[in-house]
Motif scaffolding. Structure first.
Motif, PDB file in Angstrom:
ATOM      1  N   GLY A  45      57.641  33.924  42.774  1.00  0.00           N
ATOM      2  CA  GLY A  45      58.881  33.485  43.403  1.00  0.00           C
ATOM      3  C   GLY A  45      59.054  34.045  44.801  1.00  0.00           C
ATOM      4  O   GLY A  45      59.521  33.356  45.705  1.00  0.00           O
ATOM      5  N   ILE A  63      62.186  28.346  41.569  1.00  0.00           N
ATOM      6  CA  ILE A  63      61.188  29.248  40.990  1.00  0.00           C
ATOM      7  C   ILE A  63      61.809  30.620  40.712  1.00  0.00           C
ATOM      8  O   ILE A  63      61.629  31.187  39.629  1.00  0.00           O
ATOM      9  CB  ILE A  63      59.963  29.360  41.911  1.00  0.00           C
ATOM     10  CG1 ILE A  63      59.186  28.042  41.902  1.00  0.00           C
ATOM     11  CG2 ILE A  63      59.062  30.508  41.489  1.00  0.00           C
ATOM     12  CD1 ILE A  63      58.061  27.979  42.898  1.00  0.00           C
ATOM     13  N   LEU A  64      62.552  31.143  41.668  1.00  0.00           N
ATOM     14  CA  LEU A  64      63.195  32.448  41.456  1.00  0.00           C
ATOM     15  C   LEU A  64      64.227  32.405  40.336  1.00  0.00           C
ATOM     16  O   LEU A  64      64.370  33.359  39.570  1.00  0.00           O
ATOM     17  CB  LEU A  64      63.829  32.936  42.750  1.00  0.00           C
ATOM     18  CG  LEU A  64      62.847  33.511  43.769  1.00  0.00           C
ATOM     19  CD1 LEU A  64      63.547  33.759  45.091  1.00  0.00           C
ATOM     20  CD2 LEU A  64      62.235  34.792  43.250  1.00  0.00           C
ATOM     21  N   GLN A  67      62.297  32.326  37.048  1.00  0.00           N
ATOM     22  CA  GLN A  67      61.692  33.631  36.813  1.00  0.00           C
ATOM     23  C   GLN A  67      62.728  34.692  36.479  1.00  0.00           C
ATOM     24  O   GLN A  67      62.481  35.541  35.625  1.00  0.00           O
ATOM     25  CB  GLN A  67      60.901  34.070  38.036  1.00  0.00           C
ATOM     26  CG  GLN A  67      59.529  33.484  38.099  1.00  0.00           C
ATOM     27  CD  GLN A  67      58.714  34.179  39.137  1.00  0.00           C
ATOM     28  OE1 GLN A  67      59.031  34.093  40.311  1.00  0.00           O
ATOM     29  NE2 GLN A  67      57.672  34.857  38.712  1.00  0.00           N
ATOM     30  N   SER A 101      56.705  35.295  32.622  1.00  0.00           N
ATOM     31  CA  SER A 101      57.420  35.174  33.892  1.00  0.00           C
ATOM     32  C   SER A 101      56.710  34.215  34.841  1.00  0.00           C
ATOM     33  O   SER A 101      57.349  33.382  35.486  1.00  0.00           O
ATOM     34  CB  SER A 101      57.543  36.553  34.533  1.00  0.00           C
ATOM     35  OG  SER A 101      58.075  36.446  35.809  1.00  0.00           O
ATOM     36  N   TRP A 102      55.404  34.311  34.932  1.00  0.00           N
ATOM     37  CA  TRP A 102      54.663  33.447  35.848  1.00  0.00           C
ATOM     38  C   TRP A 102      54.600  32.011  35.342  1.00  0.00           C
ATOM     39  O   TRP A 102      54.554  31.074  36.139  1.00  0.00           O
ATOM     40  CB  TRP A 102      53.278  34.023  36.101  1.00  0.00           C
ATOM     41  CG  TRP A 102      53.309  35.259  36.962  1.00  0.00           C
ATOM     42  CD1 TRP A 102      54.387  36.066  37.208  1.00  0.00           C
ATOM     43  CD2 TRP A 102      52.227  35.814  37.680  1.00  0.00           C
ATOM     44  NE1 TRP A 102      54.031  37.092  38.031  1.00  0.00           N
ATOM     45  CE2 TRP A 102      52.708  36.980  38.341  1.00  0.00           C
ATOM     46  CE3 TRP A 102      50.898  35.479  37.824  1.00  0.00           C
ATOM     47  CZ2 TRP A 102      51.902  37.767  39.139  1.00  0.00           C
ATOM     48  CZ3 TRP A 102      50.088  36.279  38.626  1.00  0.00           C
ATOM     49  CH2 TRP A 102      50.596  37.400  39.274  1.00  0.00           C
ATOM     50  N   ALA A 105      57.675  30.395  36.466  1.00  0.00           N
ATOM     51  CA  ALA A 105      57.545  29.970  37.860  1.00  0.00           C
ATOM     52  C   ALA A 105      56.777  28.653  37.948  1.00  0.00           C
ATOM     53  O   ALA A 105      57.147  27.747  38.705  1.00  0.00           O
ATOM     54  CB  ALA A 105      56.835  31.040  38.682  1.00  0.00           C
ATOM     55  N   TRP A 109      58.103  24.989  39.352  1.00  0.00           N
ATOM     56  CA  TRP A 109      57.404  24.211  40.371  1.00  0.00           C
ATOM     57  C   TRP A 109      57.135  22.789  39.870  1.00  0.00           C
ATOM     58  O   TRP A 109      57.340  21.825  40.599  1.00  0.00           O
ATOM     59  CB  TRP A 109      56.102  24.894  40.763  1.00  0.00           C
ATOM     60  CG  TRP A 109      55.377  24.144  41.820  1.00  0.00           C
ATOM     61  CD1 TRP A 109      55.627  24.173  43.158  1.00  0.00           C
ATOM     62  CD2 TRP A 109      54.308  23.223  41.628  1.00  0.00           C
ATOM     63  NE1 TRP A 109      54.766  23.327  43.813  1.00  0.00           N
ATOM     64  CE2 TRP A 109      53.950  22.730  42.892  1.00  0.00           C
ATOM     65  CE3 TRP A 109      53.623  22.770  40.517  1.00  0.00           C
ATOM     66  CZ2 TRP A 109      52.927  21.813  43.072  1.00  0.00           C
ATOM     67  CZ3 TRP A 109      52.603  21.852  40.691  1.00  0.00           C
ATOM     68  CH2 TRP A 109      52.275  21.384  41.962  1.00  0.00           C
TER      69      TRP A 109
END
Length: 153
Positions: A45, A63-64, A67, A101-102, A105, A109
């Motif tokens: 992010g 994204i942030l 996350q 977490s990823w 993200a 996206w």
């Protein structure tokens, strides 16, 4: 003329950069043992925030947001259970936590890339449906009134 954009040219105002800096400073001051692992969790992010060229950094904000939602539980657990930087890095840098977490993200996206296409397709379908309904009503009125269809559709 007053410009609301920053010198970075991405539409991000200076106030947002200031608030992000203050939040990062507060996190480091309150709990330095959580700041580094949280940075690892939010790395995609943060990179998106730096690299995003869309107006208002909409992709990076999505994204942030995704996350941050995925990081709430691990960060809260580490706040109460970790003792020192080694314990927090061991807990928060666990591959399950980082992967979750990823992947959040990545999902954000994908949503930001696919959602506009889906909305466009839904709008096209709605317009085609409305057009066919209006054409059927027009043909019914032409037949009812005995008018000739001389417009050569």
């Amino acid at each position: 003329m007053i410009s609301t954009g920053s010198k970075l040219g991405r539409g991000m105002s200076g106030l947002i950069v200031l608030l992000l800096g203050l939040a990062a400073g507060a996190l480091i001051a309150l709990s330095p043992d959580i700041a580094l692992p949280a940075t690892v969790l939010l790395l995609p992010g943060l990179l998106a925030l730096v690299l995003d060229r869309t107006p208002g950094c909409s992709v990076a904000r999505a994204i942030l947001l995704f996350q941050a939602a995925a990081c709430v539980h691990p960060v809260v657990n580490s706040w109460y259970r970790c003792a020192g930087i080694d314990g927090c890095m061991g807990y928060l840098a666990d591959w399950h936590t980082v992967l979750r977490s990823w992947l959040a993200a990545a999902a954000a996206w994908v949503v930001t890339q696919i959602l506009p296409l889906m909305l466009k397709a839904a709008d096209d379908y709605r317009l085609r449906s409305r057009r066919s309904t209006l054409l059927a009503k027009r043909e019914a009125l032409v037949a009812e009134w005995g008018l000739e269809d001389d417009q050569g559709r």
